[in-house]
Scaffold this active site. Structure first.
Site, PDB file in Angstrom:
ATOM      1  CE1 TYR A 153      -4.548   0.238   0.084  1.00  0.00           C
ATOM      2  CE2 TYR A 153      -3.652   2.442   1.197  1.00  0.00           C
ATOM      3  CZ  TYR A 153      -4.872   1.504   0.185  1.00  0.00           C
ATOM      4  OH  TYR A 153      -6.023   2.143   0.512  1.00  0.00           O
ATOM      5  CE  LYS A 194      -6.934   6.832   1.935  1.00  0.00           C
ATOM      6  NZ  LYS A 194      -8.250   7.426   1.068  1.00  0.00           N
TER       7      LYS A 194
HETATM    8  P1  NAP Z   1     -13.700   5.213  -7.034  1.00  0.00           P
HETATM    9  O1  NAP Z   1     -14.398   4.969  -7.383  1.00  0.00           O
HETATM   10  O2  NAP Z   1     -12.381   4.713  -8.164  1.00  0.00           O
HETATM   11  O3  NAP Z   1     -13.357   6.253  -6.111  1.00  0.00           O
HETATM   12  C1  NAP Z   1     -12.109   7.148  -5.933  1.00  0.00           C
HETATM   13  C2  NAP Z   1     -12.710   9.040  -6.356  1.00  0.00           C
HETATM   14  O4  NAP Z   1     -11.219   9.535  -6.844  1.00  0.00           O
HETATM   15  C3  NAP Z   1     -12.632   8.578  -8.551  1.00  0.00           C
HETATM   16  O5  NAP Z   1     -14.227   9.186  -8.700  1.00  0.00           O
HETATM   17  C4  NAP Z   1     -11.476   9.000  -8.813  1.00  0.00           C
HETATM   18  O6  NAP Z   1     -11.964  10.136 -10.567  1.00  0.00           O
HETATM   19  C5  NAP Z   1     -11.710  10.548  -7.984  1.00  0.00           C
HETATM   20  N1  NAP Z   1     -10.397  11.300  -8.030  1.00  0.00           N
HETATM   21  C6  NAP Z   1      -8.714  10.995  -7.952  1.00  0.00           C
HETATM   22  N2  NAP Z   1      -7.880  11.855  -8.092  1.00  0.00           N
HETATM   23  C7  NAP Z   1      -9.301  13.160  -8.476  1.00  0.00           C
HETATM   24  C8  NAP Z   1      -9.000  14.359  -8.322  1.00  0.00           C
HETATM   25  N3  NAP Z   1      -7.106  14.556  -8.590  1.00  0.00           N
HETATM   26  N4  NAP Z   1      -9.899  15.185  -7.997  1.00  0.00           N
HETATM   27  C9  NAP Z   1     -10.940  14.431  -8.627  1.00  0.00           C
HETATM   28  N5  NAP Z   1     -11.369  13.672  -8.270  1.00  0.00           N
HETATM   29  C10 NAP Z   1     -10.219  12.674  -8.022  1.00  0.00           C
HETATM   30  O7  NAP Z   1     -12.522   3.939  -5.879  1.00  0.00           O
HETATM   31  P2  NAP Z   1     -13.212   4.047  -3.779  1.00  0.00           P
HETATM   32  O8  NAP Z   1     -13.268   2.956  -2.849  1.00  0.00           O
HETATM   33  O9  NAP Z   1     -14.919   4.336  -3.892  1.00  0.00           O
HETATM   34  O10 NAP Z   1     -12.419   5.253  -3.506  1.00  0.00           O
HETATM   35  C11 NAP Z   1     -12.854   6.545  -2.997  1.00  0.00           C
HETATM   36  C12 NAP Z   1     -12.396   6.132  -1.701  1.00  0.00           C
HETATM   37  O11 NAP Z   1     -12.412   5.326  -0.284  1.00  0.00           O
HETATM   38  C13 NAP Z   1     -10.977   6.519  -1.807  1.00  0.00           C
HETATM   39  O12 NAP Z   1     -10.263   7.903  -0.714  1.00  0.00           O
HETATM   40  C14 NAP Z   1     -10.323   5.393  -0.602  1.00  0.00           C
HETATM   41  O13 NAP Z   1      -8.574   5.346  -0.974  1.00  0.00           O
HETATM   42  C15 NAP Z   1     -11.260   5.309   0.065  1.00  0.00           C
HETATM   43  N6  NAP Z   1     -11.074   3.383  -0.063  1.00  0.00           N
HETATM   44  C16 NAP Z   1     -11.509   2.491  -0.539  1.00  0.00           C
HETATM   45  C17 NAP Z   1     -11.385   1.224   0.041  1.00  0.00           C
HETATM   46  C18 NAP Z   1     -11.928   0.329  -0.719  1.00  0.00           C
HETATM   47  O14 NAP Z   1     -10.710  -0.624  -1.069  1.00  0.00           O
HETATM   48  N7  NAP Z   1     -12.064   0.430  -2.201  1.00  0.00           N
HETATM   49  C19 NAP Z   1     -11.272   1.089   1.142  1.00  0.00           C
HETATM   50  C20 NAP Z   1     -10.401   1.746   3.063  1.00  0.00           C
HETATM   51  C21 NAP Z   1     -10.841   3.390   1.808  1.00  0.00           C
HETATM   52  P3  NAP Z   1     -11.386   9.732 -11.345  1.00  0.00           P
HETATM   53  O15 NAP Z   1     -12.309   7.819 -11.628  1.00  0.00           O
HETATM   54  O16 NAP Z   1     -12.013  10.889 -12.821  1.00  0.00           O
HETATM   55  O17 NAP Z   1      -9.629   9.306 -11.266  1.00  0.00           O
END
Ligand code: NAP
Length: 266
Positions: free
Chosen positions: A157, A164
């Site tokens: 990670y 984070k």
């Molecule tokens: P996701 O659907 O890919 O969402 C991530 C979002 O961040 C996307 O909409 C992406 O847009 C956006 N993003 C990235 N760079 C950006 C920028 N410069 N400006 C504006 N938007 C931007 O994935 P997700 O898993 O739901 O992630 C959401 C959050 O949950 C993140 O903080 C992630 O670390 C956290 N999280 C995820 C998990 C997991 O297992 N999935 C677990 C714990 C925490 P684009 O698609 O256009 O890049």
């Protein structure tokens, strides 16, 4: 029957990319509770998906924004002021790290990759919180999404774990500063969920399947379970006393000490 009523409440949701996004599961719950939302999306290619997803929502507003651009963040909050007048909540569900940071040893991380990961994944919460406080006239709730690698080593990670950790600390400092205004700031630490962001992490499938076998509930979580906690944290009635907190929605994985292989359980 008891229902959470957020009718008349307005908020901004950052980070819906598609139906699997954690932000989408949160928005779905908030919509069911009657809240009105502005959705901020990065890049024109996401507009069609968002229009489809939010059709039927209460007067949705869609605004493009790359969170590393101050002028675009200003624009989002200007539109929110014009369209909604004031804000009650913000959901920050955004993260990015260059692919090399997951593939290379952590100690090889470049200065540029460090800065970019911290900028998108941690500083953006502070930039958003500063703007949100000006529109939260009667208090409010800000939520961000984090992961266990902020607190413990999750191999691979790497840089995202550092970001984070900064994100969780930033949420606490924001909570302290904004508390006197009645604004609460909390982080939800989610277990592994198959999203676009997660798929870009090498070995994610192995992490998810390992987590499901050793978590206290012996399963992985679902997006809706994160949505449920977010709804509670945004509702003053349910979450009104909670701020400066990182809450785990990970089927109990984070609280395990010695992790046995499933076939070693006594
Ligand atoms: P996701 O659907 O890919 O969402 C991530 C979002 O961040 C996307 O909409 C992406 O847009 C956006 N993003 C990235 N760079 C950006 C920028 N410069 N400006 C504006 N938007 C931007 O994935 P997700 O898993 O739901 O992630 C959401 C959050 O949950 C993140 O903080 C992630 O670390 C956290 N999280 C995820 C998990 C997991 O297992 N999935 C677990 C714990 C925490 P684009 O698609 O256009 O890049």
């Amino acid at each position: 029957m008891y229902t959470v009523d957020l009718s008349g409440r307005n908020g901004i949701v950052f980070g819906v990319a598609n139906r699997r996004s954690i932000a989408w599961a949160i928005a779905d719950k908030l919509n069911q509770a009657g809240a009105r939302m502005l959705f901020s999306y990065q890049g024109e290619r996401l507009l069609g998906t968002l229009e489809t997803l939010t059709s039927g929502f209460i007067d949705p507003v869609l605004v493009e924004c790359d969170v590393t651009e101050d002028s675009q963040l200003d624009h989002v909050f200007d539109v929110a002021r014009q369209e909604m007048g004031s804000l009650d909540f913000v959901v920050h569900s955004i993260a990015f790290a260059p692919k090399e940071t997951f593939l290379e040893p952590f100690s090889n991380v470049s200065r540029e990759d460090w800065k970019q990961t911290m900028d998108v994944s941690a500083y953006s919460l502070v930039a958003i919180g500063r703007r949100a406080r000006e529109l939260m006239n009667e208090g409010g709730s800000i939520i961000t999404l984090t992961f266990l690698a902020a607190q413990r080593v999750v191999p691979g990670y790497n840089m995202m774990g550092i970001a984070k950790a900064a994100l969780e600390a930033s949420a606490r400092f924001l909570a302290f500063e904004l508390g006197p205004r009645g604004i609460r700031v909390n982080a939800i630490s989610a277990g592994p969920l198959r999203t676009v962001a997660a798929r870009s992490i090498p070995g994610f499938g192995t992490t998810a399947s390992r987590a499901s076998s050793v978590a206290m509930l012996r399963r992985n979580i679902q997006q809706q379970e994160v949505g449920g906690l977010a709804l509670a944290l945004i509702s003053d009635e349910l979450g009104g006393g909670i701020t400066g907190e990182t809450i785990y929605v990970d089927a109990g994985y984070h609280a395990m000490g010695m992790i046995l292989n499933p076939d070693e359980e006594g």
